[in-house]
Design an enzyme around this catalytic site. Structure first.
Site, PDB file in Angstrom:
ATOM      1  N   LYS A 137       0.872  -1.188   0.000  1.00 45.64           N
ATOM      2  CA  LYS A 137       0.000   0.000   0.000  1.00 45.64           C
ATOM      3  C   LYS A 137       0.897   1.222   0.000  1.00 45.64           C
ATOM      4  CE  LYS A 137      -4.392   1.126   0.140  1.00 45.64           C
ATOM      5  NZ  LYS A 137      -5.573   0.442  -0.423  1.00 45.64           N
ATOM      6  N   ASP A 177      -6.898   4.444  -4.699  1.00 46.94           N
ATOM      7  CA  ASP A 177      -7.578   4.315  -3.404  1.00 46.94           C
ATOM      8  C   ASP A 177      -8.200   5.691  -3.158  1.00 46.94           C
ATOM      9  OD1 ASP A 177      -7.796   2.390  -0.931  1.00 46.94           O
ATOM     10  OD2 ASP A 177      -7.282   4.302  -0.038  1.00 46.94           O
TER      11      ASP A 177
END
Ligand code: NDP
Length: 454
Positions: A137, A177
């Protein structure tokens, strides 16, 4: 008290206390990361104690330590010619079963704790998809809100000017995201291509004209509803006719709402960080299109001009009476009090579209009161699954049809549900959280053991 990961205990409960104590001491000031590990470890440790090879090989201890955390300066110039400095990150958590894969988040709240929680979750989620992808991430504390397109472009280019050396189609493949959609992915992909002089699938969520997959934009929201439908069908029920609360108004929320409407459910709410819109008779397709148009113009929900709905500033959707809840905005948006109100108002299922939207005490409360809980790592895995299929299409230099990809998404969500049932059955009930955690863990853990200690 143990300061590291050397715990000795003869039962999961004591082991868990020692383990969490060590984790907190090694990762001070990272509450979101502690929360994510707590949620996973307390459901996994009983399984690990029943399968001692995982204990002997210290697999969980190894899994909570990222392979590496990269932090870097992102320096760019705003429209006034002023120099701005942000911090960029990439957490490469675990590449045991494939290249690191997970989104980039641009939001002022971004820090190492949030990205470690997201990267850790991603390991299990990606494993559940059955596709060859590891967990990662990244992102930045950059706030895209209020910035011009050209400012966003300059930021994205500056971000990629450092990130490019850490990513690659067989190394680490980021996606979008919060705050990172088609516009940002395009700017970053353009910059990557310029620097390395290669056209490859280094990012997913790309435009359809340059390697994107059909259905990728819709995949997380659609997949969430496919998962919920599988759960309801398993109980002999369906989402049709259910009154649903959706939070958020971004990518995940919009396509969850769309699929719910297609399935005959009533979408009562959507929200942004300023407030909630409430459609007492359920949102129509046209009203959803109006929300989508508003959001495409980067406007607030309060600006929606529609007399058949009401806008409630400063509120979340959870006080409204409904059958199902789909938190699709951000982490920790459902606390214990919200869970109590949902249950008392007759809610029978909560399905996480966002990552970690429910606090751990809220999850416990839902479980204790028989409310179905669909955890993010299973329920929202559709997005990363289609990202992995985008990688496959890029490698093959092919583009599959919308129908092909949608069918693959349905089948992946069916299989994830089946995995949760296999690993989560407890006294005739399905604990989807335990099922997802154990089901996601086993494949990665077995591969780590096979590789030997390193
Ligand atoms: P978007 O940026 O498209 O939308 C985010 C939405 O959530 C916006 O409506 C935003 O409102 C709201 N929101 C963000 N932060 C907060 C906050 N602190 N409080 C209240 N509302 C907030 O993001 P996505 O839809 O892509 O992501 C939403 C969630 O889903 C995240 O948890 C993400 O990690 C998760 N997710 C996303 C995937 C994807 O494919 N995009 C895949 C899997 C999970 P506002 O505009 O006011 O900020």
């Amino acid at each position: 008290m143990a300061h590291d990961f050397f715990c000795i205990a003869d039962n999961p409960h004591d082991y868990h206390s020692c383990f969490m104590d060590g984790l907190k001491k090694r990762n001070p000031g990272q509450p979101e990361f502690h929360q994510a590990v707590e949620e996973v470890s307390r459901t996994l440790l009983p399984f690990i104690f029943d399968n001692k090879k995982y204990l002997e090989h210290k697999v969980l201890e190894r899994m909570v330590e990222p392979d590496r955390v990269i932090s870097f300066r992102v320096c760019w110039e705003d429209d006034n010619g002023d120099i701005r400095v942000n911090r960029g990150f990439r957490v490469q958590f675990n590449n045991t079963i494939g290249p690191y894969k997970g989104g980039l988040r641009f939001h002022p709240s971004v820090n190492e704790s949030i990205l470690k929680f997201l990267g850790f979750e991603q390991i299990f989620k990606n494993s559940l998809t059955s596709l060859p992808i590891g967990g990662g991430k990244g992102g930045s504390n950059f706030n895209p809100r209020g910035k011009s397109d050209r400012e966003v472009m300059r930021f994205c280019q500056a971000f990629m000017t450092e990130l490019y050396r850490h990513v690659g189609p067989d190394t680490d493949v980021p996606a979008g995201d919060i705050g990172v959609g088609a516009r940002e992915i395009s700017y970053m992909f353009g910059q990557y291509k310029r620097i390395v002089n290669q056209f490859n699938g280094v990012l997913t969520g790309k435009g359809l004209e340059f390697g994107g997959s059909k259905i990728r934009t819709e995949a997380t929201g659609y997949g969430l509803i496919y998962f919920a439908e599988n759960v309801m069908n398993h109980k002999g029920d369906s989402v049709e006719g259910k009154r649903c609360l959706v939070s958020g108004a971004g990518n995940v929320a919009q396509y969850a709402a769309e699929k719910l409407i297609q399935k005959g459910a009533k979408v009562l709410t959507m929200s942004d960080s300023n407030g909630t819109i409430y459609f007492k008779d359920g949102m129509t397709v046209d009203q959803l299109a109006a929300v989508q148009q508003l959001k495409a113009q980067r406007k607030r929900l309060s600006e929606l001009d529609d007399e058949s709905m009401s806008y409630h500033a400063g509120t979340k959707p959870w006080d409204i009476e409904a059958d199902l809840a789909f938190p699709c905005a951000t982490q920790n948006e459902i606390d214990l009090e919200n869970a109590e109100v949902l249950f008392k108002n007759g809610c029978i299922g909560v399905f996480e579209g966002a990552n970690m939207p429910c606090k751990n005490d809220a999850i416990d409360y839902l479980h204790d009161n028989g409310v179905i809980f669909g955890p993010a790592k299973a329920a929202n895995a559709g997005g990363v699954a289609i990202s992995a299929l985008e990688m496959s299409q890029n490698s093959l230099r092919m583009s599959w049809t919308r129908e092909d990809v949608d069918e693959k998404l349905r089948s992946i969500m069916r299989d994830i549900h089946a995995t949760c049932v296999t690993y989560g059955e407890q006294n005739g009930h399905i604990n989807y959280l335990a099922g997802a955690n154990i089901g996601g863990f086993v494949k990665v853990a077995d591969a780590m053991i096979a590789y030997g200690t390193a």
